[in-house]
Design an enzyme around this catalytic site. Structure first.
Site, PDB file in Angstrom:
ATOM      1  N   HIS A 168      -2.857  -5.446   1.737  1.00 35.66           N
ATOM      2  CA  HIS A 168      -2.158  -5.624   3.010  1.00 35.66           C
ATOM      3  C   HIS A 168      -2.142  -7.085   3.470  1.00 35.66           C
ATOM      4  O   HIS A 168      -2.957  -7.458   4.319  1.00 35.66           O
ATOM      5  CB  HIS A 168      -2.869  -4.819   4.101  1.00 35.66           C
ATOM      6  CG  HIS A 168      -2.837  -3.343   3.911  1.00 35.66           C
ATOM      7  ND1 HIS A 168      -1.815  -2.562   4.402  1.00 35.66           N
ATOM      8  CD2 HIS A 168      -3.699  -2.496   3.303  1.00 35.66           C
ATOM      9  CE1 HIS A 168      -2.053  -1.295   4.098  1.00 35.66           C
ATOM     10  NE2 HIS A 168      -3.190  -1.228   3.432  1.00 35.66           N
ATOM     11  N   GLU A 225      -0.320  -8.317   5.559  1.00 30.95           N
ATOM     12  CA  GLU A 225      -0.012  -8.325   6.993  1.00 30.95           C
ATOM     13  C   GLU A 225      -1.271  -8.273   7.849  1.00 30.95           C
ATOM     14  O   GLU A 225      -1.214  -8.523   9.052  1.00 30.95           O
ATOM     15  CB  GLU A 225       0.936  -7.162   7.339  1.00 30.95           C
ATOM     16  CG  GLU A 225       0.324  -5.772   7.348  1.00 30.95           C
ATOM     17  CD  GLU A 225       0.211  -5.112   5.968  1.00 30.95           C
ATOM     18  OE1 GLU A 225       0.352  -5.821   4.948  1.00 30.95           O
ATOM     19  OE2 GLU A 225      -0.028  -3.886   5.916  1.00 30.95           O
ATOM     20  N   CYS A 262       0.836  -1.210   0.000  1.00 33.43           N
ATOM     21  CA  CYS A 262       0.000   0.000   0.000  1.00 33.43           C
ATOM     22  C   CYS A 262       0.873   1.263   0.000  1.00 33.43           C
ATOM     23  O   CYS A 262       1.476   1.583  -1.017  1.00 33.43           O
ATOM     24  CB  CYS A 262      -0.970  -0.037   1.188  1.00 33.43           C
ATOM     25  SG  CYS A 262      -2.316   1.153   1.039  1.00 33.43           S
TER      26      CYS A 262
END
Lengths: 304, 202
Positions: free
Chosen positions: B181, B183, B82
């Site tokens: 994302h 994560e 991002c």
């Protein structure tokens, strides 16, 4: 508990828990600044603010003016959305879900259901699962934090006395939340049931916090932060970032102070950096001692 | 490259902790990078999600921008998610005035291309060469890749809807970037790919 708006035709889902909490995660280690004009929003963006909070009056002026404080004029919020490219937040009154519907329709990126405005409901907070936009709510204790998370809040912040330039309440809330999270980690299952009862919060969330050793959403600090050292204090007490309200634009040199607070938030554990950025900042906002406030002027007691 | 590299995660602003956790879960040594000297101790770098304008300003102010350009220019593998993708891009559209990037990836990225937060979404993306099926991708005020240079491999595009075909994952040599994302989800496959890239095994 999730409110997935499934748009199967496109294979994309908006407003999911991951999308809302994920937005909150992106703001970590950043500073969110209160602004009342597009010009202030630009100054905040240029100073490295991670987001701005658009409102008509900063809390210090709300205190001075008295009366009912409400959601800002949509024209004012549109003006700030147009002025900057960073996320824009705005406040609604506690329980005022129609103000929240309005802000969502304006395209605000985050809503603060805030005790700084005059509460619109004495018993109910907003059902935040019903919205696509994420919410942040204030909390003075773990129980309050967990009840807000159960209602769908994607971020929790302390509920320090906004507009006073006095950080003592925010410190109390951060310490209380941190202490209670640590205590949860020491409890066995039957004790966690008792804790859930004590906190008036769902057992599943209480258990999750005990296992994670932290809230399931980011924890920020707000209320009374006026100096770089205040911001660093909140970080060292466990806040993942800070909101700065009246502290910046009620001070002598807003651009310089904004920049200094951003730097102190990043290097919160480095006294040399904090010393450097604290030099020559000009006048801080004039503070208010909390024992000069009577109970009707205290915001932290708003919400339940 | 060493068999047990340390991977740095840029820690100026954003969800650094989530990347550190995913890397830790893969059994990789991972460390936050806040100062120029931190870069000398890592063999690969993750640039996390966050607010790209803030990250860029802090990188300039703390004299990290030039060291980042130097290390990445000299071949340090890097992965941007991002805002991190924006930081790695050679060209940005809809950036803030004067917004700088580290660069290295020969791509043009449009910032906030998927819209404001109320339009942020999650959905499946097929990643070229990634075994195990489509990747559940979380997009938050996400950018997309508007144009790629000749050496850039497109790894993923939006499959359905009005944004079908938009490029959201790319690789160029040791540089990897996604609009979304990984994560934030429990799926470590893209991080594992990056770890293998750092080890010189992918």
């Amino acid at each position: 508990m999730t409110n997935t708006v499934d748009t199967s035709a496109t294979g994309a889902a908006v407003g999911t828990t991951r999308v809302k909490r994920g937005m909150a995660e992106q703001l970590k280690n950043g500073v969110i600044m209160d602004v009342v004009t597009p010009e202030q929003a630009k100054i905040a963006e240029d100073a490295g603010a991670v987001a701005v909070m658009a409102l008509e009056r900063v809390p210090a002026d709300i205190r001075r003016d008295g009366g009912v404080a409400r959601m800002s004029d949509p024209d004012m919020i549109d003006g700030i959305i147009d002025a900057v490219s960073i996320p824009v937040m705005a406040k609604v009154r506690i329980g005022h879900f129609v103000e929240a519907q309005v802000l969502q329709s304006l395209g605000v990126d985050f809503i603060d259901e805030s005790e700084v405005l005059t509460p619109a409901d004495e018993a109910h907070h907003i059902d935040k699962w019903a919205f696509t936009v994420p919410f942040v709510c204030g909390a003075t204790s773990i129980g309050e934090a967990l009840r807000r998370i159960a209602e769908g809040a994607a971020m929790i912040r302390s509920k320090g006395e906004a507009g006073t330039g006095n950080v003592v309440e925010a410190t109390r809330h951060m310490r209380a939340i941190r202490r209670e999270i640590a205590r949860l980690g020491t409890l066995d299952e039957p004790e966690l049931y008792a804790a859930a009862k004590e906190f008036q919060a769902p057992f599943e969330i209480v258990k999750e916090v005990a296992q994670l050793g932290k809230l399931p959403v980011p924890l920020f600090s707000a209320g009374g932060v006026a100096t770089p050292a205040d911001a660093a204090l909140m970080r060292q007490l466990g806040a993942e970032s800070v909101f700065v309200g009246s502290g910046i634009f009620k001070s002598g040199d807003p651009a310089k102070r904004a920049d200094a607070i951003v730097q102190a938030t990043l290097h919160y554990d480095d006294p040399e950096v904090i010393a450097k950025v604290s030099r020559g900042l000009g006048e801080a906002m004039v503070g208010i001692n909390l024992d000069e406030l009577d109970d009707s002027q205290r915001y932290a007691g708003r919400g339940w | 490259m060493s068999a047990t590299p340390t991977i740095g995660v840029l820690a100026l602003q954003g969800d650094t902790a989530e990347h550190l956790r995913v890397l830790g879960g893969l059994g990789v040594a991972a460390a936050p990078v806040r100062r120029p000297e931190d870069l000398d101790r890592v063999q690969g770098l993750v640039l996390p999600g966050g607010e790209s304008t803030t990250m860029s300003k802090l990188a300039v102010r703390y004299a990290l921008m030039e060291p980042l350009r130097k290390h990445i220019g000299e071949g340090m593998p890097a992965y941007g998610t991002c805002a991190g993708m924006i930081m790695l891009a050679d060209r940005i559209l809809d950036g803030a005035q004067g917004q700088q990037t580290v660069g290295g990836l020969d791509i043009t990225v449009r910032r906030n291309a998927f819209g404001r937060q109320t339009e942020s979404f999650e959905g499946a993306v097929d990643i070229d060469g990634l075994a195990g099926g489509p990747f559940e991708a979380v997009f938050i005020r996400a950018p997309w890749v508007e144009a790629v240079g000749a050496d850039v491999r497109v790894l993923g595009q939006v499959a359905h809807g009005e944004r079908a075909g938009r490029i959201v994952a790319v690789r160029q040599g040791g540089l990897l970037a996604t609009s979304f994302h990984p994560e934030l989800t429990g799926d470590p496959r893209i991080h594992r790919l990056f770890v293998d890239m750092v080890k010189g095994q992918a």
